[in-house]
Scaffold this motif. Structure first.
Motif, PDB file in Angstrom:
ATOM      1  N   ALA A  91       0.820  -1.209   0.000  1.00  0.00           N
ATOM      2  CA  ALA A  91       0.000   0.000   0.000  1.00  0.00           C
ATOM      3  C   ALA A  91       0.856   1.264   0.000  1.00  0.00           C
ATOM      4  O   ALA A  91       0.474   2.278  -0.567  1.00  0.00           O
ATOM      5  N   SER A  92       2.033   1.210   0.621  1.00  0.00           N
ATOM      6  CA  SER A  92       2.903   2.393   0.624  1.00  0.00           C
ATOM      7  C   SER A  92       3.423   2.685  -0.776  1.00  0.00           C
ATOM      8  O   SER A  92       3.642   3.844  -1.130  1.00  0.00           O
ATOM      9  N   LEU A  93       3.597   1.646  -1.578  1.00  0.00           N
ATOM     10  CA  LEU A  93       3.969   1.856  -2.981  1.00  0.00           C
ATOM     11  C   LEU A  93       2.881   2.645  -3.700  1.00  0.00           C
ATOM     12  O   LEU A  93       3.173   3.527  -4.496  1.00  0.00           O
ATOM     13  N   GLY A  94       1.633   2.343  -3.411  1.00  0.00           N
ATOM     14  CA  GLY A  94       0.515   3.057  -4.017  1.00  0.00           C
ATOM     15  C   GLY A  94       0.554   4.541  -3.713  1.00  0.00           C
ATOM     16  O   GLY A  94       0.329   5.370  -4.588  1.00  0.00           O
ATOM     17  N   LYS A  95       0.881   4.889  -2.482  1.00  0.00           N
ATOM     18  CA  LYS A  95       0.980   6.299  -2.110  1.00  0.00           C
ATOM     19  C   LYS A  95       2.084   6.998  -2.894  1.00  0.00           C
ATOM     20  O   LYS A  95       1.909   8.102  -3.393  1.00  0.00           O
ATOM     21  N   ILE A  96       3.219   6.333  -3.020  1.00  0.00           N
ATOM     22  CA  ILE A  96       4.355   6.916  -3.750  1.00  0.00           C
ATOM     23  C   ILE A  96       4.012   7.077  -5.228  1.00  0.00           C
ATOM     24  O   ILE A  96       4.264   8.122  -5.828  1.00  0.00           O
ATOM     25  N   MET A  97       3.434   6.042  -5.811  1.00  0.00           N
ATOM     26  CA  MET A  97       3.110   6.079  -7.237  1.00  0.00           C
ATOM     27  C   MET A  97       2.030   7.123  -7.533  1.00  0.00           C
ATOM     28  O   MET A  97       2.097   7.835  -8.534  1.00  0.00           O
ATOM     29  N   ASN A  98       1.028   7.225  -6.669  1.00  0.00           N
ATOM     30  CA  ASN A  98      -0.025   8.222  -6.882  1.00  0.00           C
ATOM     31  C   ASN A  98       0.512   9.635  -6.723  1.00  0.00           C
ATOM     32  O   ASN A  98       0.108  10.545  -7.444  1.00  0.00           O
ATOM     33  N   GLU A  99       1.428   9.838  -5.798  1.00  0.00           N
ATOM     34  CA  GLU A  99       2.048  11.158  -5.646  1.00  0.00           C
ATOM     35  C   GLU A  99       2.890  11.493  -6.879  1.00  0.00           C
ATOM     36  O   GLU A  99       2.869  12.623  -7.366  1.00  0.00           O
ATOM     37  N   ARG A 100       3.606  10.513  -7.393  1.00  0.00           N
ATOM     38  CA  ARG A 100       4.387  10.710  -8.619  1.00  0.00           C
ATOM     39  C   ARG A 100       3.467  11.111  -9.780  1.00  0.00           C
ATOM     40  O   ARG A 100       3.785  12.015 -10.552  1.00  0.00           O
ATOM     41  N   LEU A 101       2.317  10.457  -9.885  1.00  0.00           N
ATOM     42  CA  LEU A 101       1.369  10.774 -10.950  1.00  0.00           C
ATOM     43  C   LEU A 101       0.782  12.173 -10.755  1.00  0.00           C
ATOM     44  O   LEU A 101       0.629  12.919 -11.719  1.00  0.00           O
ATOM     45  N   ARG A 102       0.470  12.538  -9.514  1.00  0.00           N
ATOM     46  CA  ARG A 102      -0.075  13.869  -9.237  1.00  0.00           C
ATOM     47  C   ARG A 102       0.911  14.951  -9.638  1.00  0.00           C
ATOM     48  O   ARG A 102       0.557  15.939 -10.281  1.00  0.00           O
ATOM     49  N   VAL A 103       2.171  14.769  -9.293  1.00  0.00           N
ATOM     50  CA  VAL A 103       3.213  15.738  -9.640  1.00  0.00           C
ATOM     51  C   VAL A 103       3.404  15.802 -11.151  1.00  0.00           C
ATOM     52  O   VAL A 103       3.524  16.886 -11.731  1.00  0.00           O
ATOM     53  N   ALA A 104       3.401  14.656 -11.813  1.00  0.00           N
ATOM     54  CA  ALA A 104       3.560  14.626 -13.268  1.00  0.00           C
ATOM     55  C   ALA A 104       2.414  15.361 -13.955  1.00  0.00           C
ATOM     56  O   ALA A 104       2.627  16.124 -14.903  1.00  0.00           O
ATOM     57  N   ALA A 105       1.191  15.165 -13.477  1.00  0.00           N
ATOM     58  CA  ALA A 105       0.037  15.846 -14.061  1.00  0.00           C
ATOM     59  C   ALA A 105       0.109  17.355 -13.827  1.00  0.00           C
ATOM     60  O   ALA A 105      -0.162  18.146 -14.736  1.00  0.00           O
ATOM     61  N   ALA A 106       0.486  17.753 -12.633  1.00  0.00           N
ATOM     62  CA  ALA A 106       0.608  19.182 -12.333  1.00  0.00           C
ATOM     63  C   ALA A 106       1.690  19.836 -13.182  1.00  0.00           C
ATOM     64  O   ALA A 106       1.501  20.938 -13.708  1.00  0.00           O
ATOM     65  N   ASP A 107       2.823  19.162 -13.337  1.00  0.00           N
ATOM     66  CA  ASP A 107       3.909  19.696 -14.165  1.00  0.00           C
ATOM     67  C   ASP A 107       3.504  19.772 -15.634  1.00  0.00           C
ATOM     68  O   ASP A 107       3.822  20.743 -16.313  1.00  0.00           O
ATOM     69  N   LEU A 108       2.818  18.746 -16.124  1.00  0.00           N
ATOM     70  CA  LEU A 108       2.378  18.767 -17.514  1.00  0.00           C
ATOM     71  C   LEU A 108       1.461  19.955 -17.764  1.00  0.00           C
ATOM     72  O   LEU A 108       1.603  20.664 -18.759  1.00  0.00           O
ATOM     73  N   GLN A 109       0.549  20.199 -16.844  1.00  0.00           N
ATOM     74  CA  GLN A 109      -0.398  21.310 -17.003  1.00  0.00           C
ATOM     75  C   GLN A 109       0.283  22.665 -16.847  1.00  0.00           C
ATOM     76  O   GLN A 109       0.108  23.548 -17.680  1.00  0.00           O
ATOM     77  N   ALA A 110       1.042  22.843 -15.786  1.00  0.00           N
ATOM     78  CA  ALA A 110       1.583  24.161 -15.443  1.00  0.00           C
ATOM     79  C   ALA A 110       2.836  24.545 -16.213  1.00  0.00           C
ATOM     80  O   ALA A 110       3.084  25.730 -16.424  1.00  0.00           O
ATOM     81  N   ILE A 111       3.620  23.563 -16.636  1.00  0.00           N
ATOM     82  CA  ILE A 111       4.901  23.870 -17.274  1.00  0.00           C
ATOM     83  C   ILE A 111       4.900  23.501 -18.752  1.00  0.00           C
ATOM     84  O   ILE A 111       5.085  24.352 -19.613  1.00  0.00           O
ATOM     85  N   HIS A 112       4.678  22.231 -19.029  1.00  0.00           N
ATOM     86  CA  HIS A 112       4.891  21.725 -20.382  1.00  0.00           C
ATOM     87  C   HIS A 112       3.800  22.108 -21.373  1.00  0.00           C
ATOM     88  O   HIS A 112       4.065  22.247 -22.564  1.00  0.00           O
ATOM     89  N   LEU A 113       2.554  22.259 -20.917  1.00  0.00           N
ATOM     90  CA  LEU A 113       1.462  22.637 -21.820  1.00  0.00           C
ATOM     91  C   LEU A 113       1.011  24.074 -21.609  1.00  0.00           C
ATOM     92  O   LEU A 113      -0.019  24.484 -22.129  1.00  0.00           O
ATOM     93  N   GLN A 114       1.793  24.839 -20.878  1.00  0.00           N
ATOM     94  CA  GLN A 114       1.412  26.220 -20.573  1.00  0.00           C
ATOM     95  C   GLN A 114       1.252  27.064 -21.830  1.00  0.00           C
ATOM     96  O   GLN A 114       0.390  27.937 -21.891  1.00  0.00           O
ATOM     97  N   SER A 115       2.033  26.801 -22.857  1.00  0.00           N
ATOM     98  CA  SER A 115       1.958  27.598 -24.087  1.00  0.00           C
ATOM     99  C   SER A 115       0.609  27.446 -24.788  1.00  0.00           C
ATOM    100  O   SER A 115       0.222  28.312 -25.582  1.00  0.00           O
ATOM    101  N   LEU A 116      -0.133  26.373 -24.503  1.00  0.00           N
ATOM    102  CA  LEU A 116      -1.453  26.202 -25.108  1.00  0.00           C
ATOM    103  C   LEU A 116      -2.469  27.225 -24.591  1.00  0.00           C
ATOM    104  O   LEU A 116      -3.468  27.479 -25.243  1.00  0.00           O
ATOM    105  N   GLU A 117      -2.212  27.793 -23.432  1.00  0.00           N
ATOM    106  CA  GLU A 117      -3.157  28.758 -22.852  1.00  0.00           C
ATOM    107  C   GLU A 117      -3.295  30.003 -23.705  1.00  0.00           C
ATOM    108  O   GLU A 117      -4.312  30.683 -23.654  1.00  0.00           O
ATOM    109  N   ALA A 118      -2.297  30.306 -24.512  1.00  0.00           N
ATOM    110  CA  ALA A 118      -2.341  31.490 -25.371  1.00  0.00           C
ATOM    111  C   ALA A 118      -2.988  31.206 -26.724  1.00  0.00           C
ATOM    112  O   ALA A 118      -3.190  32.123 -27.520  1.00  0.00           O
ATOM    113  N   ILE A 119      -3.342  29.953 -26.981  1.00  0.00           N
ATOM    114  CA  ILE A 119      -3.911  29.558 -28.270  1.00  0.00           C
ATOM    115  C   ILE A 119      -5.424  29.481 -28.156  1.00  0.00           C
ATOM    116  O   ILE A 119      -5.953  29.029 -27.151  1.00  0.00           O
ATOM    117  N   GLY A 120      -6.121  29.891 -29.210  1.00  0.00           N
ATOM    118  CA  GLY A 120      -7.565  29.725 -29.265  1.00  0.00           C
ATOM    119  C   GLY A 120      -8.324  30.710 -28.395  1.00  0.00           C
ATOM    120  O   GLY A 120      -7.778  31.686 -27.878  1.00  0.00           O
TER     121      GLY A 120
END
Length: 104
Positions: A17-46
Motif C-alpha cells: 500500500a505504501s507503494l501506491g501512495k508513492i506512485m499516486n504522488e508521482r502521478l499527481r506531480v507529473a500531471a501538475a507539471d504537464l499542465q503548469a509547465i509543459h502545456l502552458q503555451s497552449l493557454e495562449a492559443i484559441g
C-alpha cells in the motif's frame, strides 16, 4: 484556452500500500507539471472558452500514459502528443476512457 490535466489514481497497487501512495504522488506531480509547465503555451492559443482535457494514469507495467478526452483540433492533439512523447509518456490506447470524443 484552458488546459486541464487530471491524474486518474490507481487504488489497487499490489503487494504494498505504501507503494501506491508513492506512485499516486508521482502521478499527481507529473500531471501538475504537464499542465503548469509543459502545456502552458497552449493557454495562449484559441479562445478563452476552449479547453483541452488530458487524463493521465498508469498502464499495467506502471508507465505513465495519457489521453486527450475532449474534442480538440488535430494540431492541439499533436502538440500534446509531442510534449508527452518527449517526457516519455505513452499514449493511452483504450477507447473506454474516451467517452466524450466524437459525440455531437
Amino acid at each position: 484556452m484552458i488546459v486541464t490535466v487530471l491524474p486518474i489514481f490507481e487504488t489497487d497497487f499490489k503487494p504494498d500500500a505504501s507503494l501506491g501512495k508513492i506512485m499516486n504522488e508521482r502521478l499527481r506531480v507529473a500531471a501538475a507539471d504537464l499542465q503548469a509547465i509543459h502545456l502552458q503555451s497552449l493557454e495562449a492559443i484559441g479562445q478563452r472558452n476552449e479547453d483541452v482535457v488530458v487524463y493521465m494514469s498508469y498502464n499495467p507495467k506502471y508507465k505513465i500514459r495519457w489521453r486527450v478526452v475532449n474534442d480538440v483540433s488535430e494540431d492541439i492533439e499533436n502538440y500534446v502528443a509531442k510534449v508527452c512523447a518527449e517526457l516519455g509518456y505513452l499514449r493511452w490506447s483504450t477507447a473506454a476512457i474516451n467517452i466524450f470524443k466524437g459525440i455531437e
